[in-house]
Write a protein that holds these residues in place. Structure first.
Motif, PDB file in Angstrom:
ATOM      1  N   MET A   1      22.488 -21.574 -15.929  1.00  9.68           N
ATOM      2  CA  MET A   1      22.483 -20.514 -14.921  1.00  9.68           C
ATOM      3  C   MET A   1      23.828 -20.489 -14.198  1.00  9.68           C
ATOM      4  O   MET A   1      24.329 -21.519 -13.772  1.00  9.68           O
ATOM      5  CB  MET A   1      21.344 -20.733 -13.916  1.00  9.68           C
ATOM      6  CG  MET A   1      21.191 -19.586 -12.926  1.00  9.68           C
ATOM      7  SD  MET A   1      19.830 -19.818 -11.751  1.00  9.68           S
ATOM      8  CE  MET A   1      18.411 -19.747 -12.847  1.00  9.68           C
ATOM      9  N   LYS A   2      24.419 -19.304 -14.092  1.00  6.95           N
ATOM     10  CA  LYS A   2      25.712 -19.168 -13.454  1.00  6.95           C
ATOM     11  C   LYS A   2      25.548 -19.017 -11.943  1.00  6.95           C
ATOM     12  O   LYS A   2      24.788 -18.176 -11.484  1.00  6.95           O
ATOM     13  CB  LYS A   2      26.464 -17.958 -14.019  1.00  6.95           C
ATOM     14  CG  LYS A   2      26.807 -18.107 -15.499  1.00  6.95           C
ATOM     15  CD  LYS A   2      27.630 -16.942 -15.999  1.00  6.95           C
ATOM     16  CE  LYS A   2      27.960 -17.129 -17.469  1.00  6.95           C
ATOM     17  NZ  LYS A   2      28.761 -18.356 -17.703  1.00  6.95           N
ATOM     18  N   HIS A   3      26.296 -19.814 -11.206  1.00 12.18           N
ATOM     19  CA  HIS A   3      26.222 -19.785  -9.749  1.00 12.18           C
ATOM     20  C   HIS A   3      27.195 -18.740  -9.219  1.00 12.18           C
ATOM     21  O   HIS A   3      28.393 -18.801  -9.488  1.00 12.18           O
ATOM     22  CB  HIS A   3      26.558 -21.162  -9.175  1.00 12.18           C
ATOM     23  CG  HIS A   3      26.313 -21.273  -7.701  1.00 12.18           C
ATOM     24  ND1 HIS A   3      27.211 -20.791  -6.765  1.00 12.18           N
ATOM     25  CD2 HIS A   3      25.269 -21.788  -7.002  1.00 12.18           C
ATOM     26  CE1 HIS A   3      26.737 -21.033  -5.556  1.00 12.18           C
ATOM     27  NE2 HIS A   3      25.564 -21.640  -5.673  1.00 12.18           N
ATOM     28  N   PRO A  38      14.916 -16.926 -18.946  1.00 10.77           N
ATOM     29  CA  PRO A  38      15.175 -17.382 -17.563  1.00 10.77           C
ATOM     30  C   PRO A  38      16.258 -16.532 -16.907  1.00 10.77           C
ATOM     31  O   PRO A  38      17.104 -15.940 -17.597  1.00 10.77           O
ATOM     32  CB  PRO A  38      15.654 -18.832 -17.758  1.00 10.77           C
ATOM     33  CG  PRO A  38      16.189 -18.873 -19.153  1.00 10.77           C
ATOM     34  CD  PRO A  38      15.348 -17.916 -19.946  1.00 10.77           C
ATOM     35  N   PRO A  39      16.258 -16.429 -15.576  1.00  9.22           N
ATOM     36  CA  PRO A  39      17.298 -15.667 -14.876  1.00  9.22           C
ATOM     37  C   PRO A  39      18.690 -16.177 -15.234  1.00  9.22           C
ATOM     38  O   PRO A  39      18.886 -17.379 -15.465  1.00  9.22           O
ATOM     39  CB  PRO A  39      16.982 -15.907 -13.404  1.00  9.22           C
ATOM     40  CG  PRO A  39      15.547 -16.302 -13.372  1.00  9.22           C
ATOM     41  CD  PRO A  39      15.299 -17.050 -14.648  1.00  9.22           C
ATOM     42  N   LEU A  40      19.650 -15.273 -15.269  1.00  8.18           N
ATOM     43  CA  LEU A  40      21.011 -15.647 -15.651  1.00  8.18           C
ATOM     44  C   LEU A  40      21.835 -16.130 -14.467  1.00  8.18           C
ATOM     45  O   LEU A  40      22.673 -17.017 -14.604  1.00  8.18           O
ATOM     46  CB  LEU A  40      21.711 -14.440 -16.296  1.00  8.18           C
ATOM     47  CG  LEU A  40      23.149 -14.640 -16.781  1.00  8.18           C
ATOM     48  CD1 LEU A  40      23.199 -15.682 -17.890  1.00  8.18           C
ATOM     49  CD2 LEU A  40      23.750 -13.318 -17.257  1.00  8.18           C
ATOM     50  N   PHE A  41      21.591 -15.556 -13.274  1.00  9.36           N
ATOM     51  CA  PHE A  41      22.432 -15.826 -12.120  1.00  9.36           C
ATOM     52  C   PHE A  41      21.674 -16.516 -10.990  1.00  9.36           C
ATOM     53  O   PHE A  41      20.525 -16.173 -10.696  1.00  9.36           O
ATOM     54  CB  PHE A  41      23.018 -14.521 -11.563  1.00  9.36           C
ATOM     55  CG  PHE A  41      23.859 -13.744 -12.540  1.00  9.36           C
ATOM     56  CD1 PHE A  41      24.922 -14.338 -13.196  1.00  9.36           C
ATOM     57  CD2 PHE A  41      23.572 -12.404 -12.797  1.00  9.36           C
ATOM     58  CE1 PHE A  41      25.705 -13.620 -14.092  1.00  9.36           C
ATOM     59  CE2 PHE A  41      24.346 -11.671 -13.686  1.00  9.36           C
ATOM     60  CZ  PHE A  41      25.409 -12.284 -14.342  1.00  9.36           C
ATOM     61  N   ASP A  42      22.330 -17.479 -10.365  1.00  5.24           N
ATOM     62  CA  ASP A  42      21.857 -18.076  -9.114  1.00  5.24           C
ATOM     63  C   ASP A  42      22.738 -17.490  -8.011  1.00  5.24           C
ATOM     64  O   ASP A  42      23.889 -17.890  -7.844  1.00  5.24           O
ATOM     65  CB  ASP A  42      22.004 -19.604  -9.181  1.00  5.24           C
ATOM     66  CG  ASP A  42      21.533 -20.291  -7.909  1.00  5.24           C
ATOM     67  OD1 ASP A  42      20.815 -19.643  -7.116  1.00  5.24           O
ATOM     68  OD2 ASP A  42      21.902 -21.466  -7.703  1.00  5.24           O
ATOM     69  N   ILE A  43      22.210 -16.507  -7.294  1.00  3.43           N
ATOM     70  CA  ILE A  43      23.010 -15.697  -6.379  1.00  3.43           C
ATOM     71  C   ILE A  43      22.875 -16.224  -4.954  1.00  3.43           C
ATOM     72  O   ILE A  43      21.770 -16.289  -4.408  1.00  3.43           O
ATOM     73  CB  ILE A  43      22.549 -14.227  -6.426  1.00  3.43           C
ATOM     74  CG1 ILE A  43      22.462 -13.740  -7.874  1.00  3.43           C
ATOM     75  CG2 ILE A  43      23.478 -13.343  -5.621  1.00  3.43           C
ATOM     76  CD1 ILE A  43      21.577 -12.524  -8.054  1.00  3.43           C
TER      77      ILE A  43
END
Length: 328
Positions: A1-3, A38-43
């Protein structure tokens, strides 16, 4: 997951940039979840104070984290910081070492509109291509001469640093980032969901040339005013040099330093601005308005017009003058 870290600056900030970014990246996550991925981004909203007052206290934004709590991130979003840009930089100076550190650790950076001023203040734009709102282009060049500002592009990418042009062009940069990280299919879906014109790269059709006079060279201002009053005539560099009692080379050097344009470029841009206004408001043929602004070569006029605006004269008229009859 990209932060993803969306900066929450102090002072007068584009809340639209902040909310729009959060909304679009959140929708990408929803797209992934709907197909069982799963979600791609941790925003996350990241600030330097627990509560950031915006619009003179009309809004308050509460960051998810302060910069000291984020040791590693993958993408930093820098929204436009509005109002007094010098004061905005002072209010948000605490972000700078953190942003530099994150970039050195591999994070990508993206600035929107005049957020490029803050990004340039970090020194990370030195030698790199970048964009900002066309209205502030000359001011940006004067403050940050080591950055490679481009007037016409809606967005730029250079060694992990992204910038966008004026105002709502930030949505085009967001689409570009979505495509890069989530793929073309998701980017097209997001474009359709938010009704954003995908693959739009130039802000040239939106630029209004006002003439760069925020400098202190009185002789060059005199030259600019002469050009603007006599653009219908054939004006030469030698003519201007004689009028100002300057050598040709001295005039060209001082003119470029003061306006970021050569004398010839300035004359062309003044003429094209007059042509644009005619196309927006009149029913004159392209040939008629071309002669009015001092052009006799149709090919040269059309080529210069497209170079400056990104559109042909007819395309420009169709875009901005729906009431007129399209004449060639």
């Amino acid at each position: 997951m990209k932060h993803i870290s969306i900066l929450i600056p102090e002072g007068h900030t584009s809340i639209t940039n902040i909310e729009g970014t959060h909304q679009i990246f959140s929708e990408v996550n929803e797209c992934f979840v709907r197909v069982g991925r799963p979600p791609l981004f941790d925003i996350k909203l990241v600030g330097i104070n627990p509560n950031a007052s915006q619009r003179n206290g009309v809004y308050t934004i509460k960051p998810d984290h302060l910069i000291g709590e984020v040791s590693k991130t993958d993408l930093i979003i820098i929204p436009a910081m509005l109002g007094d840009l010098e004061n905005a930089l002072k209010l948000n100076a605490a972000f700078i070492p953190w942003v530099v550190k994150q970039y050195m650790q591999g994070a990508e950076l993206a600035s929107f509109c005049v957020g490029a001023f803050f990004l340039a203040a970090t020194g990370l734009l030195d030698g790199k291509q970048c964009a900002t709102h066309w209205r502030f282009a000359n001011q940006f060049r004067q403050q940050y001469p080591n950055a490679r500002l481009v007037d016409d592009k809606i967005m730029t990418e250079d060694r992990g640093i992204y910038t966008s042009g004026g105002a709502y062009s930030y949505t085009n940069l967001l689409l570009y980032l979505v495509e890069k990280h989530a793929g073309r299919e998701i980017a097209v879906l997001i474009a359709k969901t938010f009704m954003i014109d995908i693959d739009r790269y130039s802000q040239s059709p939106f630029i209004m040339f006002k003439g760069q006079k925020e400098h202190e060279d009185d002789l060059i201002i005199k030259a600019q005013e002469f050009i603007e009053k006599n653009f219908q005539e054939k004006i030469t560099v030698d003519q201007l040099a004689d009028m100002l009692a300057l050598g040709r080379r001295s005039l060209e050097r001082r003119f470029k330093k003061a306006t970021s344009n050569t004398v010839t470029e300035y004359i062309q841009r003044v003429k094209m601005e007059a042509a644009k206004k005619e196309l927006e408001t009149s029913r004159k043929t392209v040939s008629e308005l071309m002669y009015e602004i001092g052009y006799s070569d149709t090919k040269a006029f059309r080529s210069t017009f497209k170079k400056i605006t990104g559109l042909s004269p007819i395309e420009y008229r169709n875009k901005y003058n729906k009431e007129s009859i399209v004449l060639s």
